[in-house]
Each structure stands twice: as structure tokens, then as C-alpha cells.
Scaffold this active site. Structure first.
Site, PDB file in Angstrom:
ATOM      1  N   ASP A  71       0.791  -1.230   0.000  1.00  0.00           N
ATOM      2  CA  ASP A  71       0.000   0.000   0.000  1.00  0.00           C
ATOM      3  C   ASP A  71       0.827   1.286   0.000  1.00  0.00           C
ATOM      4  OD1 ASP A  71      -2.640  -1.029  -0.084  1.00  0.00           O
ATOM      5  OD2 ASP A  71      -2.424  -1.682   1.992  1.00  0.00           O
ATOM      6  N   ASP A  96      -6.542  -4.251  -6.176  1.00  0.00           N
ATOM      7  CA  ASP A  96      -6.248  -2.917  -5.628  1.00  0.00           C
ATOM      8  C   ASP A  96      -4.797  -2.505  -5.896  1.00  0.00           C
ATOM      9  OD1 ASP A  96      -7.959  -4.721  -4.264  1.00  0.00           O
ATOM     10  OD2 ASP A  96      -8.168  -3.389  -2.549  1.00  0.00           O
TER      11      ASP A  96
HETATM   12  N1  GLY Z   1      -7.513  -1.514  -0.724  1.00  0.00           N
HETATM   13  C1  GLY Z   1      -8.420  -1.948   0.249  1.00  0.00           C
HETATM   14  C2  GLY Z   1      -9.820  -1.592  -0.045  1.00  0.00           C
HETATM   15  O1  GLY Z   1     -10.149  -1.117  -1.111  1.00  0.00           O
HETATM   16  O2  GLY Z   1     -10.634  -1.785   0.852  1.00  0.00           O
END
Ligand code: GLY
Length: 399
Positions: A118, A176
Site C-alpha cells: 500500500d 487494488d
Molecule cells: N484496498 C483496500 C480496499 O479497497 O478496501
């Protein structure tokens, strides 16, 4: 005073004709944009004041009626500073710059994070927007170190960046993760080190090959066998079911491939974005106001909670896609995003000043299956809402 342009005259004639025909007046999009950005600014300033003296804390959501905050290591830490940078860009107010700097600085240690993917979300939204608006060399250094940290998670056998270190997957890669690639393409351009660009483009091609179903919906998690480099499992973590279309995952996919098309000029990424857009825009279970349910396949539709964050991410991506795609679909992408932004800027989603613990938008869903952040505000809903409005404003002001 408003400029006398053909566009403004046409808008005025349309309004007059509509009111003569007894139809309700449609608020001009420029006014919707300004109303949304003004409301977001008021809420963000109140939020910034509320947390100013809580060292290291960043807004996350609402829990049990109270503002929920996080430290800088939560994946969402960069969204509030990033939103403040956009709102500084919008208002030019020194107060917004002061707060953007203060909250960005709270993420300083994220540049060394190597235990999850992230880092791109966290740093590119905060330091990335800060660098774009100030050219501060320190911001650049933090971003380059962050890109190095993220690159340590790349495995050449799998040809992808590993998303998580938890769970019983061999090598989990989630859709993601596409969002973290912009930090790497930026770092490749800035440093001249082509390894960053290679990792980003290879990851995007691997994901394109393995994450999508024939209808261009996306799995949430694809885990790879680290010896063969082939997928070993295709599952969900936050969606309704392994083969369902989790709304935010689809929005990340749309945004990710649109962004990678812009960053690389690769036609394969642009085509992928077009297909994902078609899946979403034509989906029979997209509600009339175009703010998705948290998962397109959850059986409790139409009673299921919505996900305003998915709508905001999708709107921002569609606006960018409308600028990249030179086909006659371009205007349809923009029109769809405008409908979404009109919905989000209505009282159904946009909070009144001083309410909603100072978040701009209501009604997002973070992790339904875990019972966490359901029908709640989220810092990333606000970030992508503001980004979408800023992108649209640029289009309108260039006409
Ligand atoms: N990247 C985590 C979410 O979208 O909840």
C-alpha cells in the site's frame, strides 16, 4: 462575471427552454463542481482543526458514532493529506497548504515500509500531490525511497508485486495493487531507473492476464505458485463471493488500467480500461443514481449498503478515460461520471457542514464481510470525490 462563450449561451438557452416546458431546472455542472468542492473544503478544514493536536493521527472513518483515526501505517493514511493538497490547489488558501504540509509530514516513516503493497496509495496521494504543487525536493526524496521499498515486493518468477504478508495464500496479489503502480512509473521517469517502470508495466500485464473473467469483471485476490509463477487460487477477501464483482475492486481495476494507459501509452491497458468501463456502465444491477451496491452480486440488492467510495473512484477514472480515449465513447464516459458526481453532491451522500465527523461523503462500505466500515464515511471516498471534481473542473475551465 461568467464569460460569454458558446457553451454558456447554450447552457442558458437549455435552462430557459426547460423552465418554459415546465421541466425542473438542471443545476449546471460547473455549479455542482463548485458546491461539492466548497463543501469538501469546509469539512476538511474542520477535520484538520480537530486532529491538529493529536500527534501522528489521520482520519479513517466513523465507529460507534465517533471519529475513528489511524496512525501512518494504515493503508488509508495518505488520503486526507492528499485531499488537503487538492483543496489547496482549488482554493489557494494558505491555511489549506499549512494543513496539507502538517498531515503529509505525519507519513514520513512510510517510505521505509516493505511489509505490504500500500506504500503507493499512502505516499503518492500525499507526498505525490505535495510534490506536484510545491516541487519540494524533500518530498521527491521520500517518494523515491518509497518506490524502492515497494519494489522489494516484486518477484520476477511471478512477474508481480506481492500485496499482503498475511493469510494462507502462497503469493497474494489483489486488484487494488494496480493503484500502487503510479508511484513506480513516476519514480522511473524521475530517476531514469527503468527497473521501476519495468516492475509496474510487468505487474499490470500479469494482472491483466490472470485477474479478469470473460466479462471483464475482476477477481479480488489471485494467489500465485511461487515456483511455476502460475495462479494457484482465485478468491475474494472483501467481496461477497470468490466469483462475485466486489464494487470497489472493479473501480480500482478501471482506475488502475486508465492510469497505466496514461503513464505508458500502451494500447492494451487502454482497451482493458474500456472493457472494464463497459462492464460497470452497462451492469443491470447498477442503481439508478449510479452509486454501486458494495458488491454487484450480493443477494440482498436492493437493500444492500452502497459504496460511495466505489462511485468516487469510478467517476475519477471515467473522467480521465474520457480524455485518453479518442473514440466516440469519450463523451459517454464523462457523462456517466457527471451523473455519479451529481448523485454524490446531493444531500443523499454529501454531508451537511459540521456533521458526519467532518468527512464530506456518507454511505461507503469498507469491509462488509468483516462488519467493518459498513455504510460509513471513508477517507478515500472523500479523496477520489475531490479528485474527480478537480479533474472535471479542469475540463470545464479549458472549454
Ligand atoms: N484496498 C483496500 C480496499 O479497497 O478496501
Amino acid at each position: 462575471m461568467r464569460k460569454l462563450t458558446i457553451r454558456n449561451v447554450c447552457a442558458w438557452v437549455t435552462l430557459v427552454l426547460a423552465s418554459c416546458a415546465g421541466q425542473p431546472e438542471v443545476e449546471p455542472m460547473e455549479k455542482v463542481i463548485a458546491r461539492g468542492l466548497d463543501a469538501a473544503t469546509e469539512q476538511a478544514v474542520l477535520m484538520a482543526e480537530a486532529l491538529e493536536n493529536q500527534e501522528g493521527r489521520l482520519p479513517k472513518s466513523i465507529k460507534d458514532g465517533q471519529l475513528e483515526t489511524s496512525d501512518c501505517y494504515w493503508w488509508c493514511s495518505g488520503f486526507f493529506p492528499g485531499e488537503l493538497w487538492y483543496l489547496y490547489e482549488y482554493t489557494g488558501r494558505p491555511e489549506l497548504k499549512k494543513y496539507a504540509e502538517l498531515y503529509t509530514q505525519r507519513l514520513e516513516n512510510v517510505q521505509y515500509v516493505t511489509n505490504n503493497h500500500d506504500v503507493g496509495f499512502m505516499l503518492y496521494c500525499s507526498y505525490g500531490n505535495g510534490l506536484r504543487l510545491t516541487a519540494d525536493e524533500h518530498y521527491q526524496k521520500v517518494l523515491v525511497q518509497g518506490a524502492r521499498s515497494l519494489s522489494t515486493r516484486y518477484n520476477p518468477a511471478v512477474k508481480a508485486i506481492r500485496s499482503w504478508d498475511f493469510g494462507d495464500w502462497q503469493y497474494p496479489v489483489i486488484i487494488d495493487n494496480m493503484m500502487n503502480l503510479e508511484l513506480l512509473t513516476w519514480a522511473g521517469r524521475t530517476t531514469g531507473d527503468t527497473l521501476f517502470t519495468h516492475i509496474a508495466t510487468t505487474h499490470a500485464h500479469t494482472t491483466l492476464k490472470n485477474h479478469f473473467r470473460p466479462d471483464y469483471s475482476s477477481y479480488h485476490v489471485v494467489s500465485y505458485d511461487t515456483l511455476s509463477g502460475q495462479p494457484e487460487k482465485k478468491q475474494t477477501h472483501q467481496g461477497y463471493a470468490d466469483d462475485s464483482a466486489w464494487a470497489r475492486g472493479q473501480a480500482w481495476a478501471l482506475y488502475g488500467y486508465t492510469m497505466m494507459a496514461r503513464e505508458t501509452g500502451d494500447e492494451a491497458f487502454l482497451n482493458q480500461a474500456r472493457h472494464i468501463a463497459a462492464f460497470l456502465m452497462n451492469h443491470p444491477r447498477m442503481p439508478e443514481d449510479k452509486v454501486p451496491y458494495w458488491d454487484f452480486d450480493t443477494p440482498d440488492i436492493p437493500d444492500a449498503p452502497r459504496d460511495a467510495s466505489a462511485a468516487a473512484v469510478m467517476a475519477s477514472a471515467l473522467i480521465e478515460l474520457s480524455q485518453l480515449d479518442k473514440s466516440d465513447q469519450a463523451s459517454a464516459y464523462q457523462a456517466y461520471a457527471e451523473d455519479q458526481l451529481r448523485s454524490l453532491t446531493s444531500p443523499a451522500y454529501l454531508a451537511a457542514k459540521g456533521t458526519n465527523c467532518h468527512f464530506a461523503l456518507m454511505h461507503s462500505t469498507g469491509h462488509f464481510r468483516a462488519g467493518s466500515e459498513v455504510d460509513a464515511p471513508l477517507s478515500y471516498a472523500d479523496y477520489y470525490y475531490v479528485e474527480a471534481l478537480m479533474r472535471l473542473q479542469k475540463i470545464y475551465s479549458s472549454k
